[in-house]
Design an enzyme around this catalytic site. Structure first.
Site, PDB file in Angstrom:
ATOM      1  N   LYS A 233      10.679  16.440 -32.021  1.00 26.02           N
ATOM      2  CA  LYS A 233      10.341  15.773 -30.761  1.00 26.02           C
ATOM      3  C   LYS A 233      11.258  14.593 -30.463  1.00 26.02           C
ATOM      4  O   LYS A 233      11.984  14.082 -31.305  1.00 26.02           O
ATOM      5  CB  LYS A 233       8.864  15.396 -30.748  1.00 26.02           C
ATOM      6  CG  LYS A 233       8.014  16.680 -30.613  1.00 26.02           C
ATOM      7  CD  LYS A 233       6.733  16.506 -29.915  1.00 26.02           C
ATOM      8  CE  LYS A 233       6.066  17.870 -29.697  1.00 26.02           C
ATOM      9  NZ  LYS A 233       4.622  17.814 -29.791  1.00 26.02           N
ATOM     10  N   ARG A 267       2.224  20.798 -37.250  1.00 30.06           N
ATOM     11  CA  ARG A 267       2.732  21.907 -36.428  1.00 30.06           C
ATOM     12  C   ARG A 267       4.261  21.828 -36.460  1.00 30.06           C
ATOM     13  O   ARG A 267       4.834  20.831 -36.021  1.00 30.06           O
ATOM     14  CB  ARG A 267       2.198  21.761 -35.006  1.00 30.06           C
ATOM     15  CG  ARG A 267       2.620  22.849 -34.041  1.00 30.06           C
ATOM     16  CD  ARG A 267       2.022  22.597 -32.661  1.00 30.06           C
ATOM     17  NE  ARG A 267       2.390  23.625 -31.713  1.00 30.06           N
ATOM     18  CZ  ARG A 267       3.525  23.647 -31.031  1.00 30.06           C
ATOM     19  NH1 ARG A 267       4.418  22.690 -31.200  1.00 30.06           N
ATOM     20  NH2 ARG A 267       3.767  24.628 -30.176  1.00 30.06           N
TER      21      ARG A 267
HETATM   22  N1  HH2 Z   1       3.522  20.283 -28.987  1.00 33.33           N
HETATM   23  C1  HH2 Z   1       4.086  21.239 -28.216  1.00 33.33           C
HETATM   24  C2  HH2 Z   1       3.351  22.368 -27.843  1.00 33.33           C
HETATM   25  N2  HH2 Z   1       2.087  22.541 -28.289  1.00 33.33           N
HETATM   26  N3  HH2 Z   1       0.237  21.779 -29.518  1.00 33.33           N
HETATM   27  C3  HH2 Z   1      -0.345  20.837 -30.264  1.00 33.33           C
HETATM   28  N4  HH2 Z   1      -1.611  20.992 -30.691  1.00 33.33           N
HETATM   29  N5  HH2 Z   1       0.312  19.692 -30.637  1.00 33.33           N
HETATM   30  C4  HH2 Z   1       1.604  19.466 -30.234  1.00 33.33           C
HETATM   31  O1  HH2 Z   1       2.161  18.398 -30.587  1.00 33.33           O
HETATM   32  C5  HH2 Z   1       2.245  20.442 -29.426  1.00 33.33           C
HETATM   33  C6  HH2 Z   1       1.507  21.605 -29.074  1.00 33.33           C
HETATM   34  C7  HH2 Z   1       5.490  21.075 -27.752  1.00 33.33           C
HETATM   35  O2  HH2 Z   1       6.395  21.672 -28.654  1.00 33.33           O
HETATM   36  P1  HH2 Z   1       7.037  23.117 -28.466  1.00 33.33           P
HETATM   37  O3  HH2 Z   1       5.990  24.169 -28.481  1.00 33.33           O
HETATM   38  O4  HH2 Z   1       8.108  23.316 -29.454  1.00 33.33           O
HETATM   39  O5  HH2 Z   1       7.762  23.029 -27.068  1.00 33.33           O
HETATM   40  P2  HH2 Z   1       7.427  23.621 -25.654  1.00 33.33           P
HETATM   41  O6  HH2 Z   1       6.088  23.120 -25.247  1.00 33.33           O
HETATM   42  O7  HH2 Z   1       8.563  23.119 -24.804  1.00 33.33           O
HETATM   43  O8  HH2 Z   1       7.412  25.120 -25.760  1.00 33.33           O
END
Ligand code: HH2
Length: 288
Positions: A233, A267
């Protein structure tokens, strides 16, 4: 005596997937790794890599082999910066249609990362067993009902439309959790099915994201498992300028501190490295 085939690669007993899988995993009393699988063209760190179903399924197999406890699959980027395009539900479902059943067939508990109740209901019927709602039951008014009706565990994640550097982030997250827990209670979602997540990077300045990890103990009083998703992040970039793909070391540091401060689940995109870091930290703690 547990059959060797039901042991995971770390030698822990593998619970069968199902709605009870998360409570059973949590009972193992070791930090769990929720692996990220983004079936999206535009996720902030891996957008486009796993949009092709064959690539997504191969990545899920890799994440499982590397020791993931939970596979978290999402088909709409949640990134709070960079103007992620909202995805219509038909598109979200069609991205997942071939991938979700194949990922479920791997045998690990699958969580569905969505803010849409109808998509969550579809995914739960297709074999997902956990709902990961980055709006903590507060965006889609039907989400709590869907979670309750399926008796599914839910990750309640703090979010805000905009970061406000002037707020007390700990108080804001606490108030948000209280609202979400009230919604969950009214819908009949058992507390034994709820995980709380302060939402690293969601409507927060980099400093506020770091405060959430540093002050994680502020939410221990809820008596619920805590999840931290710091992987790749942007706050890492604020300390050590880097592209998302270059943030593994920062992600590991953040997740180790999170576990030290009480996180039950992290995660992560980089599962093998995260599993190794957690195992070494646990072994050193035992050696003391
Ligand atoms: N962060 C993201 C997505 N889902 N869910 C939870 N519970 N906690 C988090 O910190 C979280 C989440 C964002 O990361 P990522 O899935 O890699 O990116 P994107 O939303 O751009 O697909």
């Amino acid at each position: 005596m547990v059959a060797a085939s039901s042991l995971d690669r770390r030698g822990f007993a593998n619970p069968a997937p199902g709605a009870g899988a998360l409570p059973r995993l949590l009972a193992a009393r070791r930090p769990l790794v929720m692996a990220v699988l983004n079936v999206t063209p535009d996720s902030f760190s891996d957008g486009g890599r796993f949009l092709d179903p064959q690539n997504a399924i191969a990545q899920a197999q890799r994440l499982a082999a590397e020791g993931a406890d939970i596979l978290d699959i999402g088909a709409e980027s949640t990134r709070p910066y960079g103007n992620a395009a909202p995805v219509p539900i038909e598109e979200e479902r069609s991205r997942l249609a071939d991938v979700l059943p194949a990922v479920v067939a791997l045998g690990l508990p699958v969580s569905i990362d969505t803010r849409k109740a109808a998509l969550a209901a579809w995914a739960l019927e297709a074999g997902a067993v956990i709902v990961n709602d980055v709006w903590g039951l507060q965006r889609d008014p039907d989400m709590a009902r869907v979670v309750a009706e399926h008796a599914a565990p839910v990750v309640i994640t703090h979010n805000r439309d905009q970061a406000d550097p002037a707020i007390d982030v700990v108080a804001d997250v606490t108030a948000f959790f209280e609202r979400s827990l009230a919604i969950a209670g009214r819908a009949g979602i058992g507390r034994d099915r709820i995980v709380l997540d302060p939402g690293i990077g969601f409507g927060k300045t980099p400093q506020q994201s770091m405060t959430c990890i540093a002050r994680l103990d502020a939410w221990r009083g809820f008596g619920l498992p805590l999840l931290v998703g710091a992987s790749r992040k942007r706050f890492i970039n604020s300390v050590a300028p880097s592209e998302p793909a270059e943030r593994l070391a920062g992600s590991l540091a953040a997740h180790l501190v999170a576990v030290e401060n009480g996180a039950a689940i992290v995660r992560a995109h980089d599962v093998a490295a995260t599993v190794q870091a957690l195992a070494v930290a646990a072994a050193i703690r035992c050696a003391q």
